[in-house]
Design a protein around this motif. Sequence first.
Motif, PDB file in Angstrom:
ATOM      1  N   THR A  54       0.789  -1.225   0.000  1.00 16.18           N
ATOM      2  CA  THR A  54       0.000   0.000   0.000  1.00 16.18           C
ATOM      3  C   THR A  54       0.823   1.278   0.000  1.00 16.18           C
ATOM      4  OG1 THR A  54      -0.107  -0.096   2.403  1.00 16.18           O
ATOM      5  CG2 THR A  54      -1.942  -1.092   1.175  1.00 16.18           C
ATOM      6  N   ASN A  55       2.128   1.170   0.251  1.00 13.32           N
ATOM      7  CA  ASN A  55       2.935   2.382   0.276  1.00 13.32           C
ATOM      8  C   ASN A  55       4.281   2.111  -0.392  1.00 13.32           C
ATOM      9  OD1 ASN A  55       4.502   1.000   2.186  1.00 13.32           O
ATOM     10  ND2 ASN A  55       3.408   1.924   3.906  1.00 13.32           N
ATOM     11  N   PHE A  56       5.126   3.115  -0.436  1.00 14.63           N
ATOM     12  CA  PHE A  56       6.410   2.991  -1.127  1.00 14.63           C
ATOM     13  C   PHE A  56       7.300   1.932  -0.472  1.00 14.63           C
ATOM     14  CE2 PHE A  56      10.822   4.285  -1.968  1.00 14.63           C
ATOM     15  CZ  PHE A  56      10.811   4.188  -3.351  1.00 14.63           C
ATOM     16  N   LYS A  57       7.325   1.891   0.845  1.00 14.12           N
ATOM     17  CA  LYS A  57       8.160   0.924   1.557  1.00 14.12           C
ATOM     18  C   LYS A  57       7.740  -0.506   1.231  1.00 14.12           C
ATOM     19  CE  LYS A  57       9.555  -0.446   6.198  1.00 14.12           C
ATOM     20  NZ  LYS A  57       9.364  -0.230   7.626  1.00 14.12           N
ATOM     21  N   SER A  58       6.449  -0.772   1.243  1.00 13.54           N
ATOM     22  CA  SER A  58       5.997  -2.131   0.938  1.00 13.54           C
ATOM     23  C   SER A  58       6.210  -2.456  -0.535  1.00 13.54           C
ATOM     24  CB  SER A  58       4.535  -2.322   1.342  1.00 13.54           C
ATOM     25  OG  SER A  58       3.697  -1.411   0.683  1.00 13.54           O
ATOM     26  N   LEU A  59       6.145  -1.457  -1.408  1.00 11.51           N
ATOM     27  CA  LEU A  59       6.411  -1.678  -2.831  1.00 11.51           C
ATOM     28  C   LEU A  59       7.874  -2.057  -3.050  1.00 11.51           C
ATOM     29  CD1 LEU A  59       5.583  -1.657  -5.810  1.00 11.51           C
ATOM     30  CD2 LEU A  59       6.142   0.779  -5.839  1.00 11.51           C
ATOM     31  N   VAL A  60       8.793  -1.337  -2.399  1.00 15.86           N
ATOM     32  CA  VAL A  60      10.219  -1.650  -2.522  1.00 15.86           C
ATOM     33  C   VAL A  60      10.491  -3.056  -1.991  1.00 15.86           C
ATOM     34  CG1 VAL A  60      12.529  -1.034  -1.705  1.00 15.86           C
ATOM     35  CG2 VAL A  60      10.965   0.752  -2.494  1.00 15.86           C
ATOM     36  N   SER A  61       9.892  -3.411  -0.862  1.00 16.83           N
ATOM     37  CA  SER A  61      10.054  -4.756  -0.299  1.00 16.83           C
ATOM     38  C   SER A  61       9.543  -5.813  -1.270  1.00 16.83           C
ATOM     39  CB  SER A  61       9.312  -4.876   1.026  1.00 16.83           C
ATOM     40  OG  SER A  61       9.819  -3.979   1.957  1.00 16.83           O
ATOM     41  N   PHE A  62       8.403  -5.534  -1.885  1.00 20.44           N
ATOM     42  CA  PHE A  62       7.833  -6.457  -2.862  1.00 20.44           C
ATOM     43  C   PHE A  62       8.778  -6.630  -4.056  1.00 20.44           C
ATOM     44  CE2 PHE A  62       5.467  -6.990  -6.841  1.00 20.44           C
ATOM     45  CZ  PHE A  62       4.821  -8.198  -6.588  1.00 20.44           C
ATOM     46  N   LEU A  86       9.337 -14.106  -3.503  1.00 19.59           N
ATOM     47  CA  LEU A  86       7.995 -13.518  -3.568  1.00 19.59           C
ATOM     48  C   LEU A  86       6.941 -14.300  -2.798  1.00 19.59           C
ATOM     49  CD1 LEU A  86       6.176 -11.302  -4.627  1.00 19.59           C
ATOM     50  CD2 LEU A  86       5.873 -12.626  -6.691  1.00 19.59           C
ATOM     51  N   PRO A  87       6.838 -15.615  -2.936  1.00 20.74           N
ATOM     52  CA  PRO A  87       5.770 -16.306  -2.212  1.00 20.74           C
ATOM     53  C   PRO A  87       5.852 -16.141  -0.702  1.00 20.74           C
ATOM     54  CG  PRO A  87       6.678 -17.709  -3.904  1.00 20.74           C
ATOM     55  CD  PRO A  87       7.553 -16.494  -3.834  1.00 20.74           C
ATOM     56  N   PHE A  88       7.046 -15.867  -0.185  1.00 18.51           N
ATOM     57  CA  PHE A  88       7.192 -15.733   1.253  1.00 18.51           C
ATOM     58  C   PHE A  88       6.946 -14.320   1.745  1.00 18.51           C
ATOM     59  CE2 PHE A  88      10.006 -19.195  -0.099  1.00 18.51           C
ATOM     60  CZ  PHE A  88       9.342 -20.237   0.541  1.00 18.51           C
ATOM     61  N   SER A  89       7.019 -13.342   0.853  1.00 18.05           N
ATOM     62  CA  SER A  89       6.883 -11.963   1.304  1.00 18.05           C
ATOM     63  C   SER A  89       5.629 -11.260   0.789  1.00 18.05           C
ATOM     64  CB  SER A  89       8.117 -11.159   0.903  1.00 18.05           C
ATOM     65  OG  SER A  89       8.235 -11.152  -0.495  1.00 18.05           O
ATOM     66  N   ALA A  90       4.931 -11.841  -0.155  1.00 17.38           N
ATOM     67  CA  ALA A  90       3.693 -11.226  -0.629  1.00 17.38           C
ATOM     68  C   ALA A  90       2.613 -11.497   0.408  1.00 17.38           C
ATOM     69  CB  ALA A  90       3.287 -11.778  -1.983  1.00 17.38           C
TER      70      ALA A  90
END
Length: 138
Positions: A100-108, A117-121
Amino acid sequence: MQDTFVTIAKFQYSTEAEIIKGRLESDGIQVFLKDNITIDTDPLVSNAIGGIKLKVLAADEAKAKDILNSIKAYSLNDDGEAIVCPNCGKHRIELYSTITNFKSLVSFLIAFITGTLPFSARYQYKCEDCKTEFPIKN
């Protein structure tokens, strides 16, 4: 005022919007899709520009919303039963991404590039009535 278009729904992908558009047009409602060509050209900008906007004439808004509500499918559990909100007990539950925000986008993006990806999405449910967010139960 009745000659203007109003947004009644937003979709991430044009295929969803086209299906609903066809359903509304079959009932005689004039429909306009906004930003569908932009998102078809580059689907990654969908969240940035707010998705594809499904617009109808203001005069048809109530009828279109009734049709949309009658066909909208909400989240089901593994047994095919509607998921119940733990706060209000209603069944209008949607699945949302926690990006939902820039930080979560960078993490994604980092997770996507590194193959984790399957572990962090992460996804969670959100009640459309009381706006309560709760995690997926496995």
